[in-house]
Every structure is written in structure tokens, then in C-alpha cells.
Design a protein around this motif. Structure first.
Motif, PDB file in Angstrom:
ATOM      1  N   LYS A 153     -56.574  64.269   0.981  1.00  0.00           N
ATOM      2  CA  LYS A 153     -58.131  64.122   1.218  1.00  0.00           C
ATOM      3  C   LYS A 153     -58.929  65.416   0.491  1.00  0.00           C
ATOM      4  CE  LYS A 153     -58.319  64.067   5.475  1.00  0.00           C
ATOM      5  NZ  LYS A 153     -56.800  64.296   6.008  1.00  0.00           N
ATOM      6  N   THR A 154     -58.381  66.556   0.888  1.00  0.00           N
ATOM      7  CA  THR A 154     -59.040  68.125   0.201  1.00  0.00           C
ATOM      8  C   THR A 154     -58.469  67.924  -1.231  1.00  0.00           C
ATOM      9  OG1 THR A 154     -59.043  68.989   2.308  1.00  0.00           O
ATOM     10  CG2 THR A 154     -58.782  70.383   0.342  1.00  0.00           C
ATOM     11  N   THR A 155     -57.668  67.345  -1.573  1.00  0.00           N
ATOM     12  CA  THR A 155     -56.980  67.218  -3.212  1.00  0.00           C
ATOM     13  C   THR A 155     -58.066  66.437  -3.821  1.00  0.00           C
ATOM     14  OG1 THR A 155     -54.742  67.625  -2.386  1.00  0.00           O
ATOM     15  CG2 THR A 155     -55.135  66.468  -4.718  1.00  0.00           C
ATOM     16  N   VAL A 156     -58.555  65.353  -3.460  1.00  0.00           N
ATOM     17  CA  VAL A 156     -59.490  64.537  -3.999  1.00  0.00           C
ATOM     18  C   VAL A 156     -60.820  65.296  -4.022  1.00  0.00           C
ATOM     19  CG1 VAL A 156     -61.133  62.716  -3.614  1.00  0.00           C
ATOM     20  CG2 VAL A 156     -58.707  62.253  -2.954  1.00  0.00           C
ATOM     21  N   PHE A 157     -61.386  66.177  -3.020  1.00  0.00           N
ATOM     22  CA  PHE A 157     -62.498  67.211  -3.214  1.00  0.00           C
ATOM     23  C   PHE A 157     -62.220  68.008  -4.358  1.00  0.00           C
ATOM     24  CE2 PHE A 157     -65.284  67.126   1.102  1.00  0.00           C
ATOM     25  CZ  PHE A 157     -65.500  65.719   0.857  1.00  0.00           C
ATOM     26  N   ASN A 158     -61.286  68.942  -4.254  1.00  0.00           N
ATOM     27  CA  ASN A 158     -60.817  69.545  -5.398  1.00  0.00           C
ATOM     28  C   ASN A 158     -60.962  69.077  -6.708  1.00  0.00           C
ATOM     29  OD1 ASN A 158     -60.634  71.916  -3.656  1.00  0.00           O
ATOM     30  ND2 ASN A 158     -58.434  71.474  -3.277  1.00  0.00           N
ATOM     31  N   LEU A 159     -60.581  67.652  -7.070  1.00  0.00           N
ATOM     32  CA  LEU A 159     -60.675  66.967  -8.240  1.00  0.00           C
ATOM     33  C   LEU A 159     -62.075  66.729  -8.543  1.00  0.00           C
ATOM     34  CD1 LEU A 159     -57.696  64.573  -7.673  1.00  0.00           C
ATOM     35  CD2 LEU A 159     -57.761  66.087  -9.593  1.00  0.00           C
ATOM     36  N   LEU A 160     -62.723  66.365  -7.573  1.00  0.00           N
ATOM     37  CA  LEU A 160     -64.207  65.867  -7.729  1.00  0.00           C
ATOM     38  C   LEU A 160     -65.043  67.014  -8.062  1.00  0.00           C
ATOM     39  CD1 LEU A 160     -64.901  63.551  -4.749  1.00  0.00           C
ATOM     40  CD2 LEU A 160     -64.508  62.965  -7.169  1.00  0.00           C
ATOM     41  N   THR A 161     -64.668  68.199  -7.644  1.00  0.00           N
ATOM     42  CA  THR A 161     -65.313  69.707  -7.807  1.00  0.00           C
ATOM     43  C   THR A 161     -64.821  70.273  -8.949  1.00  0.00           C
ATOM     44  OG1 THR A 161     -64.449  70.760  -5.978  1.00  0.00           O
ATOM     45  CG2 THR A 161     -66.189  69.597  -5.484  1.00  0.00           C
ATOM     46  N   GLY A 162     -63.708  70.041  -9.711  1.00  0.00           N
ATOM     47  CA  GLY A 162     -63.368  70.837 -10.648  1.00  0.00           C
ATOM     48  C   GLY A 162     -62.301  71.653 -10.573  1.00  0.00           C
TER      49      GLY A 162
ATOM     50  N   LEU B 266     -70.652  67.047  -0.818  1.00  0.00           N
ATOM     51  CA  LEU B 266     -69.307  66.903  -0.123  1.00  0.00           C
ATOM     52  C   LEU B 266     -69.040  67.909   1.051  1.00  0.00           C
ATOM     53  CD1 LEU B 266     -67.026  66.999  -3.307  1.00  0.00           C
ATOM     54  CD2 LEU B 266     -68.496  65.011  -2.144  1.00  0.00           C
ATOM     55  N   LEU B 267     -68.778  67.310   2.213  1.00  0.00           N
ATOM     56  CA  LEU B 267     -68.688  67.925   3.584  1.00  0.00           C
ATOM     57  C   LEU B 267     -67.095  67.874   4.008  1.00  0.00           C
ATOM     58  CD1 LEU B 267     -71.893  66.877   5.605  1.00  0.00           C
ATOM     59  CD2 LEU B 267     -71.586  69.014   4.063  1.00  0.00           C
ATOM     60  N   ASP B 268     -66.437  68.959   3.872  1.00  0.00           N
ATOM     61  CA  ASP B 268     -65.133  69.162   4.269  1.00  0.00           C
ATOM     62  C   ASP B 268     -64.705  69.394   5.712  1.00  0.00           C
ATOM     63  OD1 ASP B 268     -62.391  69.034   4.336  1.00  0.00           O
ATOM     64  OD2 ASP B 268     -61.998  70.650   2.570  1.00  0.00           O
ATOM     65  N   GLU B 269     -64.711  68.416   6.475  1.00  0.00           N
ATOM     66  CA  GLU B 269     -64.410  68.605   8.149  1.00  0.00           C
ATOM     67  C   GLU B 269     -65.386  69.593   8.826  1.00  0.00           C
ATOM     68  OE1 GLU B 269     -60.538  68.997   9.745  1.00  0.00           O
ATOM     69  OE2 GLU B 269     -59.438  68.428   8.011  1.00  0.00           O
ATOM     70  N   PRO B 270     -66.653  69.054   8.539  1.00  0.00           N
ATOM     71  CA  PRO B 270     -68.008  69.875   9.103  1.00  0.00           C
ATOM     72  C   PRO B 270     -67.686  70.150  10.442  1.00  0.00           C
ATOM     73  CG  PRO B 270     -68.518  67.714   8.581  1.00  0.00           C
ATOM     74  CD  PRO B 270     -67.408  67.801   7.896  1.00  0.00           C
TER      75      PRO B 270
ATOM     76  N   LEU C 289     -68.175  62.897   3.348  1.00  0.00           N
ATOM     77  CA  LEU C 289     -67.510  63.576   4.316  1.00  0.00           C
ATOM     78  C   LEU C 289     -66.032  63.428   4.575  1.00  0.00           C
ATOM     79  CD1 LEU C 289     -67.405  62.763   7.431  1.00  0.00           C
ATOM     80  CD2 LEU C 289     -69.749  63.058   7.240  1.00  0.00           C
ATOM     81  N   ILE C 290     -65.348  64.448   4.710  1.00  0.00           N
ATOM     82  CA  ILE C 290     -63.836  64.376   5.327  1.00  0.00           C
ATOM     83  C   ILE C 290     -63.888  64.644   6.621  1.00  0.00           C
ATOM     84  CG2 ILE C 290     -61.485  65.435   5.291  1.00  0.00           C
ATOM     85  CD1 ILE C 290     -61.857  65.976   2.234  1.00  0.00           C
TER      86      ILE C 290
ATOM     87  N   ASN D  80     -53.594  57.577   2.472  1.00  0.00           N
ATOM     88  CA  ASN D  80     -52.306  57.914   3.100  1.00  0.00           C
ATOM     89  C   ASN D  80     -51.203  58.249   1.898  1.00  0.00           C
ATOM     90  OD1 ASN D  80     -50.799  58.121   5.419  1.00  0.00           O
ATOM     91  ND2 ASN D  80     -50.090  55.907   5.374  1.00  0.00           N
ATOM     92  N   PHE D  81     -50.618  59.330   2.192  1.00  0.00           N
ATOM     93  CA  PHE D  81     -49.511  59.643   1.135  1.00  0.00           C
ATOM     94  C   PHE D  81     -50.174  59.647  -0.569  1.00  0.00           C
ATOM     95  CE2 PHE D  81     -46.980  58.145   4.593  1.00  0.00           C
ATOM     96  CZ  PHE D  81     -46.291  59.143   4.836  1.00  0.00           C
ATOM     97  N   GLY D  82     -51.667  59.997  -0.344  1.00  0.00           N
ATOM     98  CA  GLY D  82     -52.180  60.128  -1.646  1.00  0.00           C
ATOM     99  C   GLY D  82     -52.720  58.851  -2.282  1.00  0.00           C
ATOM    100  N   GLN D  83     -52.722  57.674  -1.443  1.00  0.00           N
ATOM    101  CA  GLN D  83     -53.149  56.397  -2.338  1.00  0.00           C
ATOM    102  C   GLN D  83     -54.085  55.694  -0.997  1.00  0.00           C
ATOM    103  OE1 GLN D  83     -49.027  54.389  -2.909  1.00  0.00           O
ATOM    104  NE2 GLN D  83     -49.914  54.269  -4.648  1.00  0.00           N
ATOM    105  N   VAL D  84     -55.013  55.089  -1.783  1.00  0.00           N
ATOM    106  CA  VAL D  84     -56.059  54.349  -0.699  1.00  0.00           C
ATOM    107  C   VAL D  84     -55.340  53.028  -0.108  1.00  0.00           C
ATOM    108  CG1 VAL D  84     -58.063  52.778  -0.749  1.00  0.00           C
ATOM    109  CG2 VAL D  84     -57.921  54.718  -2.489  1.00  0.00           C
ATOM    110  N   LEU D  85     -55.427  53.286   1.293  1.00  0.00           N
ATOM    111  CA  LEU D  85     -54.874  52.547   2.204  1.00  0.00           C
ATOM    112  C   LEU D  85     -55.897  51.362   2.817  1.00  0.00           C
ATOM    113  CD1 LEU D  85     -52.374  51.850   4.135  1.00  0.00           C
ATOM    114  CD2 LEU D  85     -53.557  53.010   5.918  1.00  0.00           C
ATOM    115  N   ALA D  86     -57.077  51.828   2.719  1.00  0.00           N
ATOM    116  CA  ALA D  86     -58.147  50.467   3.197  1.00  0.00           C
ATOM    117  C   ALA D  86     -59.263  51.136   2.742  1.00  0.00           C
ATOM    118  CB  ALA D  86     -58.229  50.360   4.674  1.00  0.00           C
ATOM    119  N   GLN D  87     -60.534  50.243   2.480  1.00  0.00           N
ATOM    120  CA  GLN D  87     -61.840  50.721   2.079  1.00  0.00           C
ATOM    121  C   GLN D  87     -62.725  49.536   2.595  1.00  0.00           C
ATOM    122  OE1 GLN D  87     -61.670  50.797  -2.129  1.00  0.00           O
ATOM    123  NE2 GLN D  87     -62.185  53.110  -2.028  1.00  0.00           N
TER     124      GLN D  87
END
Length: 254
Positions: A44-53, A176-180, A209-210, A228-235
Motif C-alpha cells: 500500500k505505501t509503495t503505491v503511495f510512493n509511486l503516486l507521489t514520485g 493521500l492520507l497514509d494511516e491517518p 486513504l490507507i 495483497n502481495f502487491g496485487q489487487v485482490l478486490a475492488q
């Protein structure tokens, strides 16, 4: 049909051959309150890091409000309209509350180094404008009375509000809110839920938000993506996703 604020397709990144995020897709409408959830280490935080550069993706596209921001720098992406908070609050603890907000406002107020040192030219006008805008934001979060306090002297819940106020000072389109709710007691969490709803409604903000607190997630998020393990499990819709047997299994490990 609602307009998209964020449209991500096929986003991937590898570290030393390990795919931390693989083929990640997400689509968030303008003014939507969206949750990204998953077990610890899901990416999840890796996704945020990708979205923010912070990280550059090895594959995929990130479209913000119709503009491709894939691979741009942190500063460019922030100026394009993405702001974030962190799980561990990252305020300038030795600066005052108002100075913390003014740091965010520097995105849109500029004067030269010489003007800043000598307090001439645009300096005074810009500083007055920033002070005024910062106070307006602090009033929104009921922090104006603590404007001259050191940020480190605020109680935890107010420090979290200040971090959100500083992020809003950059004038984002997407917050983006990371575990607020990390480290908050139930009363602080309930107040935070009200704050997040208020920010969305008052500022017409799109929020992703995460969060691990499922009470907060089910209480405010309109849609969810589960990693889950870097892949989308459900949406999908929040209630539907939280009742998905695969999601329950991923969280409970059964």
C-alpha cells in the motif's frame, strides 16, 4: 458520468527482482472518498510512493485529472496537485503551527533569495498573504488559537489535523492520507472521521486513504481497493468488498 480525478493502469515496480506492486489499477472519481486496504506488507505505501514520485514505476500509467504524471519528480507531482500525509506524523516540530502551514503555501508564493534576506520587494506582501491564508486554514481546523505554539506542543490528534492543513496549503486536487488514525484512541478516530468528511465537502477534495482501522474505513470510504502481495485482490463498494470471502481470508490468514 462522473469525471475521474485519478486513473492508474498497470502500475508495477520491482526491487531486486521482487515485484512489490504488480499490474495495479485504480480509478477514483472527483470528490470521492476512496480507501486502499490490505494486510501488512501488501504494497500500500509503495503505491503511495509511486503516486507521489518517491519511486519511478517500471511499468504503467498514472493519470491525474487528465494529465499524465508518470515518472515525474516529487516536486512536480506536488505542484500538479498531489499532497500526502504520513503514517508517522512529519511536522517541523520546532516550527510554530502557523509556520508549518506556511511551508505548504510556498508552492504558490515566490520571492527572490535577496528579497527574503533583506525583507524588501515582494517579501512583505507575500509573507502577509501567506500569514492570512495560513490563519484561514487553521481556523477551518480549529487550530487558530494555537497558531504560535510549537508544533511539538500540540496533542497527537491536533498534530494530525495540522499535517492535513499543511498538505491542503499546497492546493492539491488529490489528498493521500497514509494511516491517518494510527496511534489514535477511539474518540480521536471519531473526530478524525468528521475532519476527513469535512475536508472533502468544504474543499471539494478527492481523498485516497490507507487505513487498518476498519471502523474508520467502513464509516467514511465509498469505495475500496484491496491489495495483497502487491496485487489487487478486490475492488468495489465498501460493504461488498469487506464482505468478500477472499478479503476476509487475506486479513485473517485462514
Amino acid at each position: 458520468m462522473a469525471e475521474k480525478m485519478l486513473d492508474v493502469k498497470g502500475l508495477s515496480i520491482s526491487f531486486g527482482g521482487l515485484k512489490a506492486v504488480n499490474d495495479f489499477d485504480i480509478s477514483i472519481e472527483k470528490e470521492q472518498l476512496y480507501g486502499l486496504i490490505g494486510p501488512n506488507g501488501a504494497g500500500k505505501t509503495t503505491v503511495f510512493n509511486l503516486l507521489t514520485g518517491v519511486y519511478k514505476p517500471t511499468a504503467g500509467k498514472i493519470i491525474l485529472d487528465g494529465e499524465d504524471i508518470t515518472g515525474k519528480s516529487i516536486i512536480e507531482i506536488n505542484k500538479d496537485g498531489v499532497a500526502r500525509t504520513f503514517q508517522n506524523i512529519r511536522l517541523f516540530k520546532e516550527l510554530t503551527v502557523i509556520e508549518n502551514v506556511k511551508v505548504g503555501l510556498h508552492n504558490h508564493h515566490h520571492y527572490s533569495v535577496v528579497e527574503g534576506i533583506l525583507h524588501v520587494g515582494k517579501y512583505k506582501k507575500m509573507e502577509n498573504e501567506m500569514t492570512e491564508k495560513a490563519m484561514e486554514l487553521l481556523k477551518v481546523f480549529d487550530l487558530d488559537k494555537e497558531a504560535q505554539y510549537k508544533a511539538s506542543n500540540l496533542p497527537y490528534g491536533k498534530q494530525r489535523k495540522l499535517e492535513i492543513a499543511r498538505a491542503l496549503a499546497t492546493d492539491p486536487k488529490l489528498l493521500l492520507l497514509d494511516e491517518p488514525a494510527a496511534g489514535m484512541n477511539p474518540n480521536e478516530t471519531a473526530e478524525l472521521m468528521d475532519t476527513i468528511r469535512f475536508v472533502r465537502d468544504k474543499f471539494h477534495m478527492t481523498i485516497l486513504l490507507i487505513e487498518h482501522d476498519m471502523k474508520l474505513v467502513s464509516g467514511i470510504c465509498e469505495k475500496l481497493t484491496v491489495l495483497n502481495f502487491g496485487q489487487v485482490l478486490a475492488q468495489g463498494g465498501t460493504a461488498e468488498v469487506l464482505n468478500n470471502p477472499q478479503v476476509i481470508t487475506a486479513y485473517l490468514g485462514q
